[in-house]
Design a protein around this motif. Structure first.
Motif, PDB file in Angstrom:
ATOM      1  N   HIS A 194       4.845  -1.800   9.539  1.00  0.00           N
ATOM      2  CA  HIS A 194       6.263  -1.726   9.433  1.00  0.00           C
ATOM      3  C   HIS A 194       6.649  -1.511   7.776  1.00  0.00           C
ATOM      4  O   HIS A 194       6.271  -2.441   7.043  1.00  0.00           O
ATOM      5  CB  HIS A 194       7.222  -3.056   9.779  1.00  0.00           C
ATOM      6  N   PRO A 195       6.955  -0.322   7.592  1.00  0.00           N
ATOM      7  CA  PRO A 195       7.134   0.065   6.058  1.00  0.00           C
ATOM      8  C   PRO A 195       8.068  -0.722   5.498  1.00  0.00           C
ATOM      9  O   PRO A 195       9.124  -1.088   5.993  1.00  0.00           O
ATOM     10  CB  PRO A 195       7.549   1.522   6.319  1.00  0.00           C
ATOM     11  N   MET A 245       0.671  -1.076  -0.102  1.00  0.00           N
ATOM     12  CA  MET A 245      -0.039  -0.069   0.066  1.00  0.00           C
ATOM     13  C   MET A 245       0.624   1.206  -0.044  1.00  0.00           C
ATOM     14  O   MET A 245       1.915   1.429   0.647  1.00  0.00           O
ATOM     15  CB  MET A 245      -0.857  -0.220   1.310  1.00  0.00           C
ATOM     16  N   HIS A 246       0.627   2.237  -0.902  1.00  0.00           N
ATOM     17  CA  HIS A 246       1.411   3.461  -1.021  1.00  0.00           C
ATOM     18  C   HIS A 246       0.591   4.673  -0.095  1.00  0.00           C
ATOM     19  O   HIS A 246      -0.620   4.827  -0.279  1.00  0.00           O
ATOM     20  CB  HIS A 246       1.597   3.834  -2.393  1.00  0.00           C
ATOM     21  N   PHE A 247       1.482   5.168   0.676  1.00  0.00           N
ATOM     22  CA  PHE A 247       1.151   6.520   1.307  1.00  0.00           C
ATOM     23  C   PHE A 247       1.918   7.650   0.808  1.00  0.00           C
ATOM     24  O   PHE A 247       3.054   7.579   0.644  1.00  0.00           O
ATOM     25  CB  PHE A 247       1.296   6.351   2.827  1.00  0.00           C
ATOM     26  N   ALA A 287       3.558  -3.366   2.938  1.00  0.00           N
ATOM     27  CA  ALA A 287       2.911  -4.436   2.646  1.00  0.00           C
ATOM     28  C   ALA A 287       1.302  -4.786   3.067  1.00  0.00           C
ATOM     29  O   ALA A 287       0.822  -5.417   2.445  1.00  0.00           O
ATOM     30  CB  ALA A 287       3.882  -5.719   3.140  1.00  0.00           C
ATOM     31  N   GLU A 288       1.294  -4.199   4.392  1.00  0.00           N
ATOM     32  CA  GLU A 288       0.049  -4.567   4.842  1.00  0.00           C
ATOM     33  C   GLU A 288      -1.070  -3.465   4.718  1.00  0.00           C
ATOM     34  O   GLU A 288      -0.743  -2.361   4.627  1.00  0.00           O
ATOM     35  CB  GLU A 288       0.456  -4.907   6.217  1.00  0.00           C
ATOM     36  N   GLU A 289      -1.991  -4.049   4.678  1.00  0.00           N
ATOM     37  CA  GLU A 289      -3.209  -2.930   4.813  1.00  0.00           C
ATOM     38  C   GLU A 289      -3.359  -2.410   5.777  1.00  0.00           C
ATOM     39  O   GLU A 289      -3.217  -2.962   6.992  1.00  0.00           O
ATOM     40  CB  GLU A 289      -4.773  -3.584   4.254  1.00  0.00           C
ATOM     41  N   ILE A 290      -3.992  -1.226   6.259  1.00  0.00           N
ATOM     42  CA  ILE A 290      -4.331  -0.480   7.299  1.00  0.00           C
ATOM     43  C   ILE A 290      -5.838  -0.261   7.513  1.00  0.00           C
ATOM     44  O   ILE A 290      -6.470  -0.006   6.497  1.00  0.00           O
ATOM     45  CB  ILE A 290      -3.446   0.904   7.270  1.00  0.00           C
ATOM     46  N   THR A 291      -6.215  -0.607   8.729  1.00  0.00           N
ATOM     47  CA  THR A 291      -7.579  -0.308   9.008  1.00  0.00           C
ATOM     48  C   THR A 291      -7.924   1.230   9.185  1.00  0.00           C
ATOM     49  O   THR A 291      -7.107   2.089   9.285  1.00  0.00           O
ATOM     50  CB  THR A 291      -7.811  -1.016  10.554  1.00  0.00           C
TER      51      THR A 291
END
Length: 186
Positions: free
Chosen positions: A27-28, A1-3, A39-43
């Motif tokens: 952990h980015p 996921m990109h921020f 790598a992971e999605e964020i709630t």
């Protein structure tokens, strides 16, 4: 996921942002100026926590395309001016167009519309800030600074510096001695 994150300008910013992600348990994979990849999605709850904690330390998540593009323009200019050994003699419009994959006219119009100034003026202000920094370090001559920052001549650098700051580079350099005093002189 990109921020995409607004106001990241240095390595300390990258560290601070990474710490905020890790505080919420994410952990980015990569943290770059203006951008974080995970790598992971964020709630939604974690996203809200992240937004608040980033705002608290002077950063901001960017969610719309135009704002991300403006921040990418700023990031590229900051990287070019502050994090390169020498500014390329290539045209700024070519660098930005190649890097961001948009026509320069579109980038320029968007930047001016949103920021109220031109890309060129933003670039000049960043170069002048770098000149100030290098003058205070007192490690390079004015001609070496001009060369490093891609100025065609020392006279042009001096003229632009005076136009922006109202001071000559030599006078600005002399001010550094009067700005700080030893603690025992207070």
């Amino acid at each position: 996921m990109h921020f995409y994150i607004k106001n990241m300008v240095c390595n300390r910013c990258k560290t601070a942002v990474q710490n905020e992600f890790e505080k919420i348990g994410v952990h980015p994979i990569a943290v770059e100026l203006g951008e974080v990849e995970t790598a992971e999605e964020i709630t939604q709850q974690h996203l809200s926590e992240l937004e608040n904690s980033l705002k608290h330390i002077g950063f901001e998540l960017i969610d719309d395309k135009k704002s991300r593009l403006i921040e990418q323009i700023k990031t590229e200019i900051i990287r070019l001016v502050h994090h390169s050994e020498e500014i390329e003699n290539t045209n700024l419009s070519t660098i930005l167009s190649d890097k961001l994959r948009y026509e320069y006219n579109y980038l320029s119009n968007l930047f001016s519309e949103v920021e109220g100034t031109t890309i060129e003026k933003y670039f000049i202000s960043q170069r002048i800030e770098k000149v100030k920094e290098l003058l205070v370090y007192d490690e390079l001559s004015l001609s070496e600074i001009a060369n490093q920052l891609g100025y065609s001549s020392t006279a042009y650098l001096s003229s632009q510096f005076k136009k922006i700051t109202g001071l000559t580079p030599t006078f600005y350099k002399s001010l550094k001695e009067t700005k700080r005093r030893n603690i025992d002189e207070l």
